[in-house]
Design an enzyme around this catalytic site. Structure first.
Site, PDB file in Angstrom:
ATOM      1  N   HIS A 125      -6.877  -6.458   0.395  1.00 52.75           N
ATOM      2  CA  HIS A 125      -5.840  -5.432   0.359  1.00 52.75           C
ATOM      3  C   HIS A 125      -4.514  -5.909   0.944  1.00 52.75           C
ATOM      4  O   HIS A 125      -3.454  -5.665   0.369  1.00 52.75           O
ATOM      5  CB  HIS A 125      -6.330  -4.184   1.100  1.00 52.75           C
ATOM      6  N   SER A 158       0.835  -1.200   0.000  1.00 49.87           N
ATOM      7  CA  SER A 158       0.000   0.000   0.000  1.00 49.87           C
ATOM      8  C   SER A 158       0.875   1.258   0.000  1.00 49.87           C
ATOM      9  O   SER A 158       1.664   1.458  -0.914  1.00 49.87           O
ATOM     10  CB  SER A 158      -0.958  -0.049   1.181  1.00 49.87           C
ATOM     11  N   ASP A 197      -9.524  -6.514  -3.197  1.00 50.99           N
ATOM     12  CA  ASP A 197      -9.094  -5.304  -2.486  1.00 50.99           C
ATOM     13  C   ASP A 197     -10.247  -4.292  -2.431  1.00 50.99           C
ATOM     14  O   ASP A 197     -10.766  -3.882  -3.468  1.00 50.99           O
ATOM     15  CB  ASP A 197      -7.891  -4.697  -3.211  1.00 50.99           C
TER      16      ASP A 197
END
Length: 254
Positions: A226, A95, A196
């Site tokens: 995610h 991320s 996600d």
């Protein structure tokens, strides 16, 4: 960089081939610890820094820091590895960590020989749900410590204000990354969990098209969300990352 008494990152010692793994926004090295152990088991030395303000029970600590400080954290992790005698390094991140891994590839090509991102919003146009997820995370932590309803409301109002400012700064960082994608010449690995719900999985196609000097490897994980690093397909994910790392040109470090 990390919240131990020596202010050093978590480090798994191995050979003279190094890998840096960066965690997610609001996360900690636990996001990537399993991957780090997998790579270390294959012989690599692995560094898992903690972004400043993270890995505490106070969400305000994250908001008190910001993109410039986190960029310094990445630089410190590079210096940490170099102090260990490791001259060639691969860098990856989950991320927001992937955003920093990506911009670092463009910034430090003399030492970073490859890397990539896992479920990362690399461009400011990538749809994401970071704001509501952070607010839920913050409220959960505040309520965990049995604050009064009034105190919870006051803290959440301040957090929402500070978060808006910080996300604007992160958006500016993403814009910087967008321009740097064409400068990346090293091999690049992109992982995306198709379930996600924080970062739009469909955005990966547009993002990959912005690379012009290298052709990223793109790996989809249809059963993962995610945090692909600890999802149901984490073993396949670890195998894929290890195969990519093994394929890099490490000869300059020997």
């Amino acid at each position: 960089m990390s919240y131990n008494e020596n202010n050093e990152p978590l480090y798994f010692e191995g050979n003279q081939r190094g890998v840096i793994l960066l965690h997610a926004y609001t996360g900690s090295p636990n996001d990537v610890r399993s991957l780090g152990r997998s790579l270390n088991g294959a012989g690599y030395s692995v560094c898992l820094p903690t972004f400043s303000g993270h890995a505490t029970e106070q969400p305000e600590n994250i908001l008190a820091q910001g993109p410039e400080i986190w960029a310094q954290d990445v630089k410190k992790s590079l210096d940490f590895m170099k102090a260990k005698g490791i001259k060639q390094i691969a860098i990856f991140g989950l991320s927001l960590g992937g955003v920093y891994a990506t911009v670092s590839l463009a910034k430090y090509p003399e030492i970073l020989i490859g890397g990539g991102a896992f479920c990362s919003p690399l461009t400011p146009t990538t749809k994401n749900n970071i704001s509501p997820v952070f607010l839920n995370y913050a409220k959960t932590l505040i309520q965990k410590h049995s604050q009064s309803d009034l105190e919870v409301r006051r803290r959440m109002e301040n957090i929402e204000y500070q978060l808006t400012k910080q996300l604007k700064e992160i958006n500016e960082l993403q814009a910087e990354v967008t321009y740097s994608l064409a400068e990346i010449i090293q091999p690049y690995f992109f992982a995306q969990g198709d379930l996600d719900q924080l970062v739009d999985p469909a955005a990966i196609a547009t993002t990959v098209s912005l690379f012009t000097a290298t052709q990223p490897q793109v790996h989809h994980y249809p059963k993962s969300g995610h945090v692909v690093t600890v999802g149901p397909e984490k073993l396949q994910f670890q195998e894929d990352v290890l195969a990519f790392v093994n394929s890099l040109d490490w000869t300059r470090s020997e």
